[in-house]
Design a protein around this motif. Sequence first.
Motif, short mmCIF file in Angstrom:
data_model
loop_
_atom_site.label_atom_id
_atom_site.label_comp_id
_atom_site.label_asym_id
_atom_site.label_seq_id
_atom_site.Cartn_x
_atom_site.Cartn_y
_atom_site.Cartn_z
N GLU A 1 63.66 76.48 17.23
CA GLU A 1 63.58 75.34 16.50
C GLU A 1 64.27 74.16 17.30
O GLU A 1 63.45 72.88 17.00
CB GLU A 1 64.18 75.47 15.18
CG GLU A 1 63.44 76.23 14.18
CD GLU A 1 64.27 76.44 12.82
OE1 GLU A 1 65.42 75.72 12.52
OE2 GLU A 1 63.97 77.25 12.03
N GLN B 1 64.57 73.71 20.31
CA GLN B 1 63.45 73.28 21.64
C GLN B 1 62.00 72.41 21.10
O GLN B 1 61.44 71.57 21.63
CB GLN B 1 63.03 74.51 22.34
CG GLN B 1 62.03 74.12 23.34
CD GLN B 1 62.05 75.64 24.37
OE1 GLN B 1 61.98 76.42 23.81
NE2 GLN B 1 61.68 75.36 25.55
N SER B 2 61.78 72.60 19.86
CA SER B 2 60.81 71.64 19.36
C SER B 2 61.05 70.30 19.31
O SER B 2 59.90 69.30 19.09
CB SER B 2 60.38 72.12 17.83
OG SER B 2 61.37 71.99 16.86
N LEU C 1 61.91 68.59 21.51
CA LEU C 1 61.21 68.30 22.96
C LEU C 1 59.52 67.29 22.58
O LEU C 1 59.24 66.65 23.45
CB LEU C 1 61.15 69.06 23.73
CG LEU C 1 62.41 69.26 24.72
CD1 LEU C 1 62.42 70.53 25.72
CD2 LEU C 1 62.65 67.98 25.67
N GLU C 2 59.23 67.87 21.49
CA GLU C 2 57.90 67.32 20.99
C GLU C 2 57.86 65.90 20.43
O GLU C 2 56.90 65.45 20.47
CB GLU C 2 57.08 68.44 20.23
CG GLU C 2 56.93 69.70 20.62
CD GLU C 2 56.42 70.76 19.71
OE1 GLU C 2 56.11 70.52 18.49
OE2 GLU C 2 56.37 71.95 19.60
N ILE C 3 59.12 65.51 20.15
CA ILE C 3 59.24 64.03 19.52
C ILE C 3 59.26 63.29 20.99
O ILE C 3 59.84 63.34 21.83
CB ILE C 3 60.42 63.90 19.13
CG1 ILE C 3 60.62 64.92 17.61
CG2 ILE C 3 60.60 62.64 18.26
CD1 ILE C 3 61.79 65.06 16.84
N ASP C 4 58.52 62.24 20.58
CA ASP C 4 58.11 61.38 21.85
C ASP C 4 59.52 60.49 22.28
O ASP C 4 59.63 60.29 23.31
CB ASP C 4 56.97 60.34 21.52
CG ASP C 4 55.56 61.04 21.59
OD1 ASP C 4 55.53 61.97 22.31
OD2 ASP C 4 54.61 60.59 20.74
N ALA D 1 64.78 62.66 19.46
CA ALA D 1 64.69 63.97 19.75
C ALA D 1 66.21 64.57 19.69
O ALA D 1 66.32 65.73 19.35
CB ALA D 1 64.07 64.21 21.15
N LEU E 1 66.04 68.51 27.25
CA LEU E 1 66.25 67.48 25.93
C LEU E 1 67.26 66.51 26.48
O LEU E 1 67.08 65.08 26.25
CB LEU E 1 66.72 68.14 24.77
CG LEU E 1 66.84 67.51 23.54
CD1 LEU E 1 65.37 67.12 22.95
CD2 LEU E 1 67.47 68.23 22.50
N ARG F 1 66.18 64.07 29.59
CA ARG F 1 65.17 63.25 29.33
C ARG F 1 65.90 61.79 28.54
O ARG F 1 65.43 60.72 28.92
CB ARG F 1 64.12 63.77 28.16
CG ARG F 1 62.78 62.97 27.87
CD ARG F 1 62.01 63.34 27.10
NE ARG F 1 62.34 63.86 25.79
CZ ARG F 1 61.53 63.67 24.72
NH1 ARG F 1 60.24 63.65 25.00
NH2 ARG F 1 62.04 64.01 23.59
#
Length: 213
Positions: A78, A80-81, A83-86, A91, A136, A139
């Motif tokens: 959950e 790790q998801s 990282l899908e946020i731009d 994130a 995460l 970035r």
Amino acid sequence: MSLDEHRVRPKRRDAALNNERLVRAAREVFAEQGLSATLEDIARHAGIGVGTVYRNFSSKKAIVESLYDAAIDSALAEAQSALEIDDPWLAIVAFFEITAANQARDRGLCETFLGTDGFGPNERVAEKLVGVLSPLFDRAHAAGVLRDGVSVTDIGPIFAMLNSVYHTSDDHPDLWRRYLALMLDGLRASDRPALPVPAMDATAFARALTTRT
């Protein structure tokens, strides 16, 4: 089919149902009471005899490890998801909010992560935490939104501090959100002075998690 086979199969079905009921009960009891809950508490909640608990699990430690190895992996998936946020900062916020919410509603999960009552992450889990979450944080640093010196290994002390307010009062079940917001404000890039000491490295982080048990 022989008479013996007829006898064995119902017993196997009963054993499977008891195991399923036991695991579900253990998860619910640990979530509510934390890891101080006893095997008797679990048996009572499941509506089965404590002897059945011992036939399925050799000890409370075996139940905890069975439940929370999978639970920690699920929580990491959950997280790790995020990282899908731009947006890199959003994130980071999503990771902390998702993880804190999971811990706030599951005392057992929180205490397992923090190493309470002799239970806690092993080195594999500690390494996985760093491996999964480093991108995460990397970035966010690359985007200039995370305070200089903040590291993925800071999550242990941060969640330990939040643990002190997760269950402070039944009248304020979301109080932890206030203090998470204050902590996130301290993590965000700004003109604040440099942090006084560096974060733990991955080895020290793993040691800190695994030696609290």
